[in-house]
Scaffold this motif. Structure first.
Motif, PDB file in Angstrom:
ATOM      1  N   ILE A 105      12.210  94.751  29.045  1.00  0.00           N
ATOM      2  CA  ILE A 105      12.686  93.853  28.001  1.00  0.00           C
ATOM      3  C   ILE A 105      11.466  93.347  27.236  1.00  0.00           C
ATOM      4  CG2 ILE A 105      13.905  91.697  27.528  1.00  0.00           C
ATOM      5  CD1 ILE A 105      15.392  92.197  30.205  1.00  0.00           C
ATOM      6  N   PRO A 106      11.414  93.581  25.928  1.00  0.00           N
ATOM      7  CA  PRO A 106      10.241  93.154  25.166  1.00  0.00           C
ATOM      8  C   PRO A 106      10.158  91.623  25.110  1.00  0.00           C
ATOM      9  CG  PRO A 106      11.908  94.076  23.715  1.00  0.00           C
ATOM     10  CD  PRO A 106      12.385  94.255  25.106  1.00  0.00           C
ATOM     11  N   VAL A 107       8.950  91.137  25.213  1.00  0.00           N
ATOM     12  CA  VAL A 107       8.712  89.696  25.179  1.00  0.00           C
ATOM     13  C   VAL A 107       8.237  89.323  23.779  1.00  0.00           C
ATOM     14  CG1 VAL A 107       7.331  87.834  26.155  1.00  0.00           C
ATOM     15  CG2 VAL A 107       8.116  89.701  27.612  1.00  0.00           C
ATOM     16  N   ASN A 108       8.810  88.271  23.231  1.00  0.00           N
ATOM     17  CA  ASN A 108       8.387  87.775  21.929  1.00  0.00           C
ATOM     18  C   ASN A 108       7.258  86.773  22.162  1.00  0.00           C
ATOM     19  OD1 ASN A 108       8.052  86.669  19.404  1.00  0.00           O
ATOM     20  ND2 ASN A 108      10.251  86.580  18.973  1.00  0.00           N
ATOM     21  N   TYR A 109       6.036  87.219  21.985  1.00  0.00           N
ATOM     22  CA  TYR A 109       4.874  86.366  22.274  1.00  0.00           C
ATOM     23  C   TYR A 109       4.762  85.191  21.305  1.00  0.00           C
ATOM     24  CZ  TYR A 109       3.501  89.986  25.519  1.00  0.00           C
ATOM     25  OH  TYR A 109       3.470  90.878  26.569  1.00  0.00           O
ATOM     26  N   GLU A 110       5.262  85.331  20.088  1.00  0.00           N
ATOM     27  CA  GLU A 110       5.215  84.241  19.116  1.00  0.00           C
ATOM     28  C   GLU A 110       6.008  83.037  19.617  1.00  0.00           C
ATOM     29  OE1 GLU A 110       6.260  84.439  14.826  1.00  0.00           O
ATOM     30  OE2 GLU A 110       5.087  86.313  14.953  1.00  0.00           O
TER      31      GLU A 110
END
Length: 117
Positions: A105-110
């Motif tokens: 699951i991609p993590v939204n670092y922003e």
């Protein structure tokens, strides 16, 4: 079909022979034996008369195997005729549910950086 067979038998020097006969009979009928576990010597839950003898104690073994359900009846007959086997029972294991991997699951670092401020 995951199954276990629990059986008790007379405690004799021929213990290995009983186990070997049982495992060979299972494999001849198409079973795949996964594990063999000794549960030790125990008092039987009640006195059992088998093959013209009365038994109070026995050695217990648990065999985990995978086999078609059609193997149960012939194996119960086979073990019933074995003069060293006192008691036998098959138990069906519930099939474990396997969860499908959803991947990474991609993590939204922003969002992660903004949440810490």
């Amino acid at each position: 079909f995951p199954l276990s067979i629990l059986f008790s038998f007379l405690l004799k020097p021929e213990t290995a022979a009983v186990l070997k006969r049982t495992v060979e009979a299972l494999m001849e009928r198409g079973a795949v034996v996964r594990n063999l576990e000794s549960l030790g010597e125990r008092t039987l839950p009640y006195k059992i008369s088998k093959h013209n003898e009365r038994h109070r104690r026995g050695g217990y073994f648990l065999i985990d195997l995978e086999a078609p359900p059609s193997i149960v009846s012939p194996m119960m007959d086979h073990l019933g005729r074995d003069i060293d086997v006192i008691r036998r029972a098959f138990m069906k294991h519930p099939l474990s549910k396997t969860e499908e991997c959803s991947g990474i699951i991609p993590v939204n670092y922003e969002d992660t950086l903004n949440a810490k401020r």
